[in-house]
Design a protein around this motif. Sequence first.
Motif, mmCIF file in Angstrom:
data_model
loop_
_atom_site.group_PDB
_atom_site.id
_atom_site.type_symbol
_atom_site.label_atom_id
_atom_site.label_comp_id
_atom_site.label_asym_id
_atom_site.label_seq_id
_atom_site.Cartn_x
_atom_site.Cartn_y
_atom_site.Cartn_z
ATOM 1 N N MET A 1 0.852 -1.183 0.000
ATOM 2 C CA MET A 1 0.000 0.000 0.000
ATOM 3 C C MET A 1 0.892 1.239 0.000
ATOM 4 N N ILE A 2 0.747 2.077 -1.042
ATOM 5 C CA ILE A 2 1.509 3.313 -1.139
ATOM 6 C C ILE A 2 0.538 4.455 -0.875
ATOM 7 N N VAL A 3 0.766 5.193 0.208
ATOM 8 C CA VAL A 3 -0.203 6.180 0.686
ATOM 9 C C VAL A 3 0.363 7.584 0.513
ATOM 10 N N GLY A 4 -0.200 8.341 -0.424
ATOM 11 C CA GLY A 4 0.190 9.728 -0.601
ATOM 12 C C GLY A 4 -0.341 10.598 0.514
ATOM 13 N N ASN A 5 0.007 11.873 0.463
ATOM 14 C CA ASN A 5 -0.347 12.788 1.549
ATOM 15 C C ASN A 5 -1.689 13.486 1.356
ATOM 16 N N GLY B 1 -13.376 5.270 5.510
ATOM 17 C CA GLY B 1 -13.341 3.827 5.706
ATOM 18 C C GLY B 1 -12.109 3.143 5.143
ATOM 19 N N ALA B 2 -11.233 3.909 4.491
ATOM 20 C CA ALA B 2 -10.045 3.291 3.878
ATOM 21 C C ALA B 2 -8.991 2.930 4.910
ATOM 22 N N ILE C 1 -6.036 0.048 4.610
ATOM 23 C CA ILE C 1 -4.612 0.387 4.580
ATOM 24 C C ILE C 1 -3.865 -0.345 5.686
ATOM 25 N N ASP C 2 -4.405 -0.326 6.883
ATOM 26 C CA ASP C 2 -3.722 -0.956 8.013
ATOM 27 C C ASP C 2 -3.647 -2.475 7.876
ATOM 28 N N ALA C 3 -4.521 -3.058 7.055
ATOM 29 C CA ALA C 3 -4.512 -4.510 6.850
ATOM 30 C C ALA C 3 -3.495 -4.948 5.796
ATOM 31 N N ALA C 4 -2.861 -3.993 5.118
ATOM 32 C CA ALA C 4 -1.884 -4.346 4.090
ATOM 33 C C ALA C 4 -0.642 -4.975 4.726
ATOM 34 N N ASP C 5 0.087 -5.727 3.923
ATOM 35 C CA ASP C 5 1.309 -6.364 4.401
ATOM 36 C C ASP C 5 2.461 -5.379 4.540
ATOM 37 N N PHE C 6 2.432 -4.297 3.747
ATOM 38 C CA PHE C 6 3.524 -3.323 3.767
ATOM 39 C C PHE C 6 2.939 -1.979 3.373
ATOM 40 N N VAL C 7 3.193 -0.948 4.180
ATOM 41 C CA VAL C 7 2.637 0.382 3.929
ATOM 42 C C VAL C 7 3.776 1.391 3.822
ATOM 43 N N SER D 1 -5.807 8.064 7.309
ATOM 44 C CA SER D 1 -5.400 7.022 6.371
ATOM 45 C C SER D 1 -4.816 5.813 7.092
ATOM 46 N N GLY D 2 -5.222 5.617 8.331
ATOM 47 C CA GLY D 2 -4.681 4.511 9.100
ATOM 48 C C GLY D 2 -3.391 4.907 9.783
ATOM 49 N N THR D 3 -2.767 3.938 10.446
ATOM 50 C CA THR D 3 -1.551 4.218 11.200
ATOM 51 C C THR D 3 -0.381 3.311 10.832
ATOM 52 N N ARG D 4 -0.649 2.186 10.212
ATOM 53 C CA ARG D 4 0.460 1.278 9.900
ATOM 54 C C ARG D 4 1.458 1.980 8.986
ATOM 55 N N THR D 5 2.724 1.875 9.312
ATOM 56 C CA THR D 5 3.786 2.453 8.492
ATOM 57 C C THR D 5 4.993 1.534 8.557
ATOM 58 N N ASP D 6 5.372 0.979 7.424
ATOM 59 C CA ASP D 6 6.562 0.137 7.367
ATOM 60 C C ASP D 6 7.759 0.893 6.808
#
Length: 207
Positions: A1-5, A11-12, A16-22, A34-39
């Motif tokens: 998941m590539i999350v721009g600014n 609801g996204a 996003i947080d369920a992705a394997d890599f953010v 946009s969720g909190t997961r950040t790899d």
Amino acid sequence: MIVGNGQVAAGAAATIDAADFVVRFNLSRNTGQSGTRTDAVAVCNTGRPANEMLDGPEWRESAPVRASREIWSVRDPEKFAGLRPQLAISHPELDDFCDDRTEGFARFAAESGKLHRIIPAAVHEAADTALAALGAGSYVVPSSGLVTLFHVLSAPEHSGSDIFLTGFSHEGWDGHPFAAERRLVAGLAAEGRLHLLASPSAPSQGT
């Protein structure tokens, strides 16, 4: 998941947080919405954006940076050193654009127990080639978002992964060829090389 600014759809965050890599960018100001997961945090490691991040506490102490395992320097130092002479002629106002702070990000990553990567110049050049094929015209550099996308698309460790893009409106600084980038991303999505997670139209703050 590539999350721009930019903004993401309601609801996204859970998706996003369920992705394997953010992957997030720079100050990652939309974290939460946009969720909190950040790899990985991909950074503009030259010029004013780099100075803003390294010279103050906000970036270093932000939740996404603290959570991340990797810091990606998007701008290859040798590539940007090579750009400096031509930009001095074509864009003299960008006199600090190529000032390199890569070592600062590498040092921060080492001190924080994170992996530091430099996205190779070849990735930047592949993006340039793809943009030229779409008639992008004159611009300074591709956006960090596009270079990062091309890195993920070509990285062996992400081969076979479903790649999602969200938080991108392809609007912002006029030194990036955003109209052509929008067409390029749409074409890659049509080819099935990436998936677009629906997001509302909003300024992307340069990604």
